[in-house]
Write a protein that holds these residues in place. Sequence first.
Motif, short mmCIF file in Angstrom:
data_model
loop_
_atom_site.label_atom_id
_atom_site.label_comp_id
_atom_site.label_asym_id
_atom_site.label_seq_id
_atom_site.Cartn_x
_atom_site.Cartn_y
_atom_site.Cartn_z
N THR A 181 -15.41 -1.46 8.93
CA THR A 181 -16.48 -0.50 9.18
C THR A 181 -15.89 0.87 9.48
O THR A 181 -14.86 0.98 10.15
N VAL A 182 -16.55 1.90 8.98
CA VAL A 182 -16.10 3.26 9.23
C VAL A 182 -17.30 4.14 9.56
O VAL A 182 -18.41 3.89 9.05
N THR A 183 -17.09 5.13 10.40
CA THR A 183 -18.16 6.06 10.77
C THR A 183 -17.74 7.49 10.46
O THR A 183 -16.66 7.93 10.88
N LEU A 184 -18.60 8.18 9.74
CA LEU A 184 -18.36 9.59 9.39
C LEU A 184 -19.27 10.46 10.27
O LEU A 184 -20.45 10.17 10.41
N SER A 185 -18.70 11.53 10.79
CA SER A 185 -19.43 12.37 11.74
C SER A 185 -20.05 13.59 11.07
O SER A 185 -19.52 14.11 10.09
N CYS A 186 -21.15 14.03 11.65
CA CYS A 186 -21.82 15.24 11.18
C CYS A 186 -22.60 15.84 12.34
O CYS A 186 -23.31 15.12 13.05
N THR A 187 -22.44 17.12 12.54
CA THR A 187 -23.29 17.84 13.49
C THR A 187 -23.93 19.00 12.76
O THR A 187 -23.43 19.46 11.73
N TYR A 188 -25.05 19.45 13.28
CA TYR A 188 -25.76 20.55 12.62
C TYR A 188 -26.35 21.46 13.68
O TYR A 188 -26.48 21.09 14.85
N ASP A 189 -26.68 22.63 13.26
CA ASP A 189 -27.27 23.60 14.16
C ASP A 189 -28.49 24.20 13.48
O ASP A 189 -28.39 24.69 12.35
N THR A 190 -29.62 24.15 14.14
CA THR A 190 -30.84 24.70 13.59
C THR A 190 -31.81 25.01 14.71
O THR A 190 -31.76 24.39 15.77
N SER A 191 -32.69 25.95 14.45
CA SER A 191 -33.76 26.24 15.38
C SER A 191 -35.06 25.58 14.92
O SER A 191 -36.08 25.66 15.60
N GLU A 192 -35.00 24.92 13.76
CA GLU A 192 -36.17 24.24 13.23
C GLU A 192 -36.43 22.96 14.02
O GLU A 192 -35.51 22.34 14.54
N SER A 193 -37.69 22.57 14.08
CA SER A 193 -38.04 21.32 14.74
C SER A 193 -38.37 20.22 13.74
O SER A 193 -38.29 19.03 14.04
N ASN A 194 -38.73 20.63 12.53
CA ASN A 194 -39.08 19.66 11.49
C ASN A 194 -38.12 19.82 10.32
O ASN A 194 -38.05 20.89 9.70
N TYR A 195 -37.40 18.75 10.05
CA TYR A 195 -36.40 18.83 8.97
C TYR A 195 -36.01 17.43 8.53
O TYR A 195 -36.47 16.43 9.09
#
Lengths: 117, 120
Positions: B18-32
């Motif tokens: 098993t492997v896990t790939l990371s992702c972070t994001y930055d937004t001011s939106e609430s619906n996406y």
Amino acid sequence: GAGVSQSPRYKVAKRGQDVALRCDPISGHVSLFWYQQALGQGPEFLTYFQNEAQLDKSGLPSDRFFAERPEGSVSTLKIQRTQQEDSAVYLCASSLRTSGMGTGELFFGEGSRLTVL
Amino acid sequence: AQTVTQSQPEMSVQEAETVTLSCTYDTSESNYYLFWYKQPPSRQMILVIRQEAYKQQNATENRFSVNFQKAAKSFSLKISDSQLGDTAMYFCAFMKRLNAGGTSYGKLTFGQGTILTVHP
């Protein structure tokens, strides 16, 4: 065709030449997108068409880049007076609908790799 | 504007693990919406899994699942029972919803990608 078709797959141009990249979307797909993908990077949005209307061209990097979709099907991305920084893979994607895109129903082509010498 | 960050340029895993790939994001939106796409060497981008931000339940698609942490703006991909065919570049992507009806014309913001290699 069964999928999104792009041509040419590979294009080598001398700096200053004009190039044209073609995208043939899935038949009946209303939405069409162009993305630019530099080597080792994620794709970046260039422009969006809904049928023949270009509704968003905010990602086009300069006025040397021009895209059209005159009959609402095949699209052409034209780059005038190519520069070395234009070297990238140009991806085309299409979608059946104009709305409800949250389902992620974008179908991508294999891309056109442009190398400017 | 939205940004998507994948902090792992390369990952490797043994077949069947098993492997896990990371992702972070930055937004001011609430619906996406959030997506993971796979791009094999042939270059054709393929959708792996999608998540609607208003849904708290994590999406799963066979061997692929996500860990969506909205408050932390984190969206990781877990691949179970890794297979040789999973070797590819993986992209995390963001798409905002344009209105409460959920329509969005499909403009994606991608991360930089993670190259995953599955070893036999």
